[in-house]
Design a protein around this motif. Structure first.
Motif, PDB file in Angstrom:
ATOM      1  N   GLN A   1       0.812  -1.212   0.000  1.00  0.00           N
ATOM      2  CA  GLN A   1       0.000   0.000   0.000  1.00  0.00           C
ATOM      3  C   GLN A   1       0.850   1.269   0.000  1.00  0.00           C
ATOM      4  O   GLN A   1       0.367   2.343  -0.356  1.00  0.00           O
ATOM      5  N   ARG A   2       2.122   1.149   0.375  1.00  0.00           N
ATOM      6  CA  ARG A   2       2.995   2.322   0.400  1.00  0.00           C
ATOM      7  C   ARG A   2       3.265   2.859  -1.008  1.00  0.00           C
ATOM      8  O   ARG A   2       3.620   4.033  -1.159  1.00  0.00           O
ATOM      9  N   VAL A   3       3.167   2.021  -2.009  1.00  0.00           N
ATOM     10  CA  VAL A   3       3.440   2.477  -3.372  1.00  0.00           C
ATOM     11  C   VAL A   3       2.144   2.760  -4.128  1.00  0.00           C
ATOM     12  O   VAL A   3       2.167   3.106  -5.304  1.00  0.00           O
ATOM     13  N   ARG A   4       1.009   2.637  -3.471  1.00  0.00           N
ATOM     14  CA  ARG A   4      -0.277   2.942  -4.082  1.00  0.00           C
ATOM     15  C   ARG A   4      -0.722   4.345  -3.678  1.00  0.00           C
ATOM     16  O   ARG A   4      -0.196   4.921  -2.730  1.00  0.00           O
ATOM     17  N   PRO A   5      -1.679   4.920  -4.388  1.00  0.00           N
ATOM     18  CA  PRO A   5      -2.149   6.264  -4.024  1.00  0.00           C
ATOM     19  C   PRO A   5      -2.675   6.312  -2.585  1.00  0.00           C
ATOM     20  O   PRO A   5      -3.241   5.349  -2.076  1.00  0.00           O
ATOM     21  N   GLY A   6      -2.485   7.470  -1.974  1.00  0.00           N
ATOM     22  CA  GLY A   6      -2.935   7.645  -0.598  1.00  0.00           C
ATOM     23  C   GLY A   6      -1.795   7.535   0.387  1.00  0.00           C
ATOM     24  O   GLY A   6      -0.792   6.857   0.142  1.00  0.00           O
ATOM     25  N   ALA A   7      -1.933   8.230   1.506  1.00  0.00           N
ATOM     26  CA  ALA A   7      -0.925   8.175   2.562  1.00  0.00           C
ATOM     27  C   ALA A   7      -1.025   6.853   3.313  1.00  0.00           C
ATOM     28  O   ALA A   7      -2.106   6.255   3.396  1.00  0.00           O
ATOM     29  N   PRO A   8       0.080   6.354   3.885  1.00  0.00           N
ATOM     30  CA  PRO A   8      -0.004   5.156   4.727  1.00  0.00           C
ATOM     31  C   PRO A   8      -1.020   5.347   5.843  1.00  0.00           C
ATOM     32  O   PRO A   8      -1.228   6.473   6.336  1.00  0.00           O
ATOM     33  N   GLY A   9      -1.664   4.264   6.259  1.00  0.00           N
ATOM     34  CA  GLY A   9      -2.729   4.346   7.249  1.00  0.00           C
ATOM     35  C   GLY A   9      -2.372   5.128   8.496  1.00  0.00           C
ATOM     36  O   GLY A   9      -3.139   6.022   8.909  1.00  0.00           O
ATOM     37  N   PRO A  10      -1.239   4.841   9.156  1.00  0.00           N
ATOM     38  CA  PRO A  10      -0.894   5.602  10.362  1.00  0.00           C
ATOM     39  C   PRO A  10      -0.700   7.091  10.099  1.00  0.00           C
ATOM     40  O   PRO A  10      -1.047   7.927  10.934  1.00  0.00           O
ATOM     41  N   VAL A  11      -0.130   7.439   8.934  1.00  0.00           N
ATOM     42  CA  VAL A  11       0.054   8.851   8.590  1.00  0.00           C
ATOM     43  C   VAL A  11      -1.296   9.518   8.382  1.00  0.00           C
ATOM     44  O   VAL A  11      -1.559  10.629   8.871  1.00  0.00           O
ATOM     45  N   GLU A  12      -2.194   8.846   7.666  1.00  0.00           N
ATOM     46  CA  GLU A  12      -3.525   9.391   7.430  1.00  0.00           C
ATOM     47  C   GLU A  12      -4.283   9.556   8.750  1.00  0.00           C
ATOM     48  O   GLU A  12      -5.031  10.531   8.935  1.00  0.00           O
ATOM     49  N   ALA A  13      -4.065   8.632   9.700  1.00  0.00           N
ATOM     50  CA  ALA A  13      -4.721   8.745  11.003  1.00  0.00           C
ATOM     51  C   ALA A  13      -4.244   9.980  11.747  1.00  0.00           C
ATOM     52  O   ALA A  13      -5.041  10.684  12.395  1.00  0.00           O
ATOM     53  N   PHE A  14      -2.950  10.288  11.666  1.00  0.00           N
ATOM     54  CA  PHE A  14      -2.448  11.504  12.297  1.00  0.00           C
ATOM     55  C   PHE A  14      -3.010  12.735  11.601  1.00  0.00           C
ATOM     56  O   PHE A  14      -3.323  13.742  12.249  1.00  0.00           O
ATOM     57  N   LYS A  15      -3.129  12.692  10.283  1.00  0.00           N
ATOM     58  CA  LYS A  15      -3.674  13.840   9.555  1.00  0.00           C
ATOM     59  C   LYS A  15      -5.120  14.115   9.982  1.00  0.00           C
ATOM     60  O   LYS A  15      -5.546  15.265  10.087  1.00  0.00           O
ATOM     61  N   ARG A  16      -5.865  13.044  10.253  1.00  0.00           N
ATOM     62  CA  ARG A  16      -7.269  13.193  10.640  1.00  0.00           C
ATOM     63  C   ARG A  16      -7.430  13.562  12.112  1.00  0.00           C
ATOM     64  O   ARG A  16      -8.257  14.388  12.470  1.00  0.00           O
ATOM     65  N   HIS A  17      -6.644  12.926  12.974  1.00  0.00           N
ATOM     66  CA  HIS A  17      -6.867  13.040  14.419  1.00  0.00           C
ATOM     67  C   HIS A  17      -5.808  13.877  15.145  1.00  0.00           C
ATOM     68  O   HIS A  17      -6.055  14.325  16.271  1.00  0.00           O
ATOM     69  N   GLY A  18      -4.633  14.062  14.544  1.00  0.00           N
ATOM     70  CA  GLY A  18      -3.538  14.722  15.247  1.00  0.00           C
ATOM     71  C   GLY A  18      -3.809  16.201  15.483  1.00  0.00           C
ATOM     72  O   GLY A  18      -4.274  16.915  14.586  1.00  0.00           O
ATOM     73  N   VAL A  19      -3.486  16.662  16.683  1.00  0.00           N
ATOM     74  CA  VAL A  19      -3.750  18.064  17.040  1.00  0.00           C
ATOM     75  C   VAL A  19      -2.797  19.027  16.350  1.00  0.00           C
ATOM     76  O   VAL A  19      -3.017  20.240  16.375  1.00  0.00           O
ATOM     77  N   ASP A  20      -1.736  18.517  15.732  1.00  0.00           N
ATOM     78  CA  ASP A  20      -0.731  19.373  15.115  1.00  0.00           C
ATOM     79  C   ASP A  20      -0.918  19.525  13.611  1.00  0.00           C
ATOM     80  O   ASP A  20      -0.088  20.147  12.940  1.00  0.00           O
ATOM     81  N   PHE A  21      -1.994  18.982  13.047  1.00  0.00           N
ATOM     82  CA  PHE A  21      -2.196  18.995  11.605  1.00  0.00           C
ATOM     83  C   PHE A  21      -3.296  19.986  11.216  1.00  0.00           C
ATOM     84  O   PHE A  21      -4.345  20.061  11.862  1.00  0.00           O
ATOM     85  N   VAL A  22      -3.044  20.738  10.149  1.00  0.00           N
ATOM     86  CA  VAL A  22      -4.021  21.645   9.560  1.00  0.00           C
ATOM     87  C   VAL A  22      -4.131  21.295   8.076  1.00  0.00           C
ATOM     88  O   VAL A  22      -3.106  21.149   7.392  1.00  0.00           O
ATOM     89  N   VAL A  23      -5.339  21.171   7.571  1.00  0.00           N
ATOM     90  CA  VAL A  23      -5.580  20.844   6.166  1.00  0.00           C
ATOM     91  C   VAL A  23      -6.518  21.895   5.583  1.00  0.00           C
ATOM     92  O   VAL A  23      -7.536  22.236   6.195  1.00  0.00           O
TER      93      VAL A  23
END
Length: 554
Positions: free
Chosen positions: A376-398
């Protein structure tokens, strides 16, 4: 403390600390036919210490993995990089043994290290990563070539063969906290301490310090392998070097709370010499763990080179302080800026290719040896743990638009320090440099150069693009914190891992290995690390201490 005559002679060697260095030392002793008691203040579930939580990165020189990736490495090049990185400047005193240990370790990394691990069942992932790229001249800091080899199975996979050996052959005593080294006429002959109440907490979580008894054990030798000070912010600040500016008021913690530095002081009280106290290794790309295990738990981003790095006020960090190039140089710049945090500004395209998170628990594919998940690392989309931080992490802004991104960034600080127009000017100036395959922007030159390495082009460095390219979005900002991690100084040891006293002579019966000894000699890394060398330092110094103690006891 002098031992009482009625303390029993229970074993040949006592090993204090159940982390990687302690496991390796104990395994070597057991293989040599010696009786060993391994003591640790934590419960059995924490066997393996910090190494369990690690990414499993290992420093090899001229390995088959490197050669298959087209990397031309050599012992001479690695030693050149080590010396340029370490900056040994106390060779008449504190660095005298540290440099000798560094030379011995580079020999090991270029020699039998890989085959020794393979014999024990440790596998190596085929793609080699490039950490600490430097950015200075050929004799300065950094790895000239990729050398960061991942253990197949990450930290748990690395400790597994040593855990298995000690479980079969070593007397393991958990919840035994050493408070004193016992001596007789200057010779260390055992330990004394407290038995702590049982704890059923999960690995890494804080445990109680309730004392339910005491103990004393005699042995022919004691090996101290109890780790550094990274979990003790008071000690980190106490030893913080003035050359790095003021210690941050707010730091995340990259190691469990039990990494408290106690045994450094205890060994010093028994006559051991501590050197290079002011050398330490903390990361500048720490993010708050949205699912923490220990207090203040932070995770390090292992970045590729494309993210735009801004300080707390929106100024771009100076050359060559790009993501992944010079950790300690960046730490010094941040500490002298008057603020504790910085920012990455990037795109979805960059996060999908370039963001990796340090730690075994953040890499379930590598840790679980799951090839299907790994793909999955070479397929589209961020790795699951990275995507989880993007969604839930307090330090991320999108955000889809830059003004909205800056507005979100200002909401994550006590005061709005960023001016949207200034940030837009910096981003647009950077983007204009993408119009040609050549540029005066050295970060863009560096990322284009990185993609000439096959491994970076495949999995680590995104194709160069404008940050404001709508097709690369959305835009992402990440608030970065200083993350405590490694102690680079420690107990001074000779090349047999014998702890030295104030006069430079070995203290009979006393050895040290791992982080407590600065990974060998009281600081074999000098001022900086080439990365992949902390676990390797535990392996090498643990092996050395185990073999030396085995030869000394009868």
């Amino acid at each position: 403390m002098t031992v009482d005559a009625d303390v029993p002679d229970v074993t040949d060697v006592i090993v204090v600390g159940g982390g990687l260095a302690g496991l390796v030392a104990a395994a070597e002793l057991a293989e040599a036919g010696k009786s060993v008691v391994l003591l640790d203040q934590e419960p059995e579930g924490s066997l393996g210490g910090q190494a369990f939580w690690s990414f499993g990165g290992l420093f090899f020189v001229n390995s088959p993995e490197q050669r298959r990736m087209g990397i031309r490495d050599s012992h001479e090049l690695a030693w050149q990089d080590w010396l340029g990185t370490a900056g040994f400047d106390r060779l008449d005193d504190e660095d005298v043994w540290a440099r000798r240990w560094a030379e011995a370790y580079v020999d090991f990394a270029a020699g039998e290290k890989r085959s020794w691990l393979r014999e024990r069942g440790v596998g190596i992932f085929p793609l080699v990563n490039w950490a600490e790229r430097g950015g200075y001249d050929a004799t300065g800091h950094g790895n000239s070539v990729p050398r960061f080899h991942l253990t197949w199975g990450t930290g748990p996979g690395l400790i597994a063969p040593f855990v298995r050996r000690v479980r079969e052959n070593v007397d393991l005593r958990f919840r035994h906290r050493v408070d004193l080294l016992l001596t007789d006429n200057g010779t260390v002959i055992g330990v004394a301490g407290s038995i702590l109440a049982p704890s059923d907490t999960k690995r890494g979580e804080p445990t109680n310090r309730d004392v339910v008894g005491d103990f004393a054990l005699r042995a022919q030798a004691v090996i101290v392998t109890a780790g550094g000070i990274g979990g003790n912010h008071d000690l980190v600040r106490q030893n913080w070097p003035k050359r790095l500016g003021a210690p941050p008021k707010n730091m995340l913690t990259g190691v469990p709370a039990h990494v408290d530095g106690r045994m450094i002081g205890i060994t010093e009280a028994a006559g051991g010499r501590v050197v290079n106290r002011d050398r330490m290794w903390h990361y500048t790309e720490g993010i708050t763990n949205w699912d923490p295990i220990w207090p203040g738990h932070g995770i390090r981003i292992l970045p590729g080179p494309s993210s735009l790095w801004l300080d707390a006020t929106g100024k771009r960090l100076p050359v060559p302080l790009f993501p992944g190039f010079d950790t300690l140089g960046t730490l010094e710049h941040i500490a002298k800026s008057g603020h504790d945090h910085t920012w990455f500004v990037l795109t979805q395209k960059i996060i999908e290719k370039e963001f990796a998170l340090s730690g075994s628990e953040q890499n379930p594919d590598l840790t679980g040896k799951d090839v299907r998940l790994l793909l999955q690392r070479v397929r589209p989309g961020a790795p699951g743990p990275v995507e989880a931080f993007k969604r839930h992490g307090v330090d991320f802004v999108v955000a889809d638009a830059l003004p909205d991104l800056v507005s979100g960034m200002n909401k994550l600080t006590d005061a709005p320090l960023l001016n949207a127009a200034d940030v837009e000017r910096i981003v647009m100036a950077r983007d204009r440099e993408m119009a040609n395959p050549y540029t005066k922007d050295l970060q863009i030159t560096a990322l284009r150069g990185a993609r000439s390495y096959r491994g970076d082009r495949l999995i680590r460095v995104a194709a160069p693009h404008r940050l404001l390219d709508p097709g690369a979005g959305p835009l992402i900002a990440v608030k970065l914190h200083v993350l405590t991690r490694k102690t680079l100084g420690g107990l001074q040891t000779d090349l047999s891992s014998r702890v030295l006293g104030a006069d430079g002579s070995p203290i009979p019966g006393l050895y040290a290995a791992g982080e407590v000894a600065g990974f060998g000699g009281g600081g074999m890394h000098g001022y900086r690390s080439l990365e992949g060398t902390f676990l390797g330092g535990c392996l090498f110094s643990g092996r050395t201490a185990g073999r030396a103690a085995a030869s000394a006891v009868v």
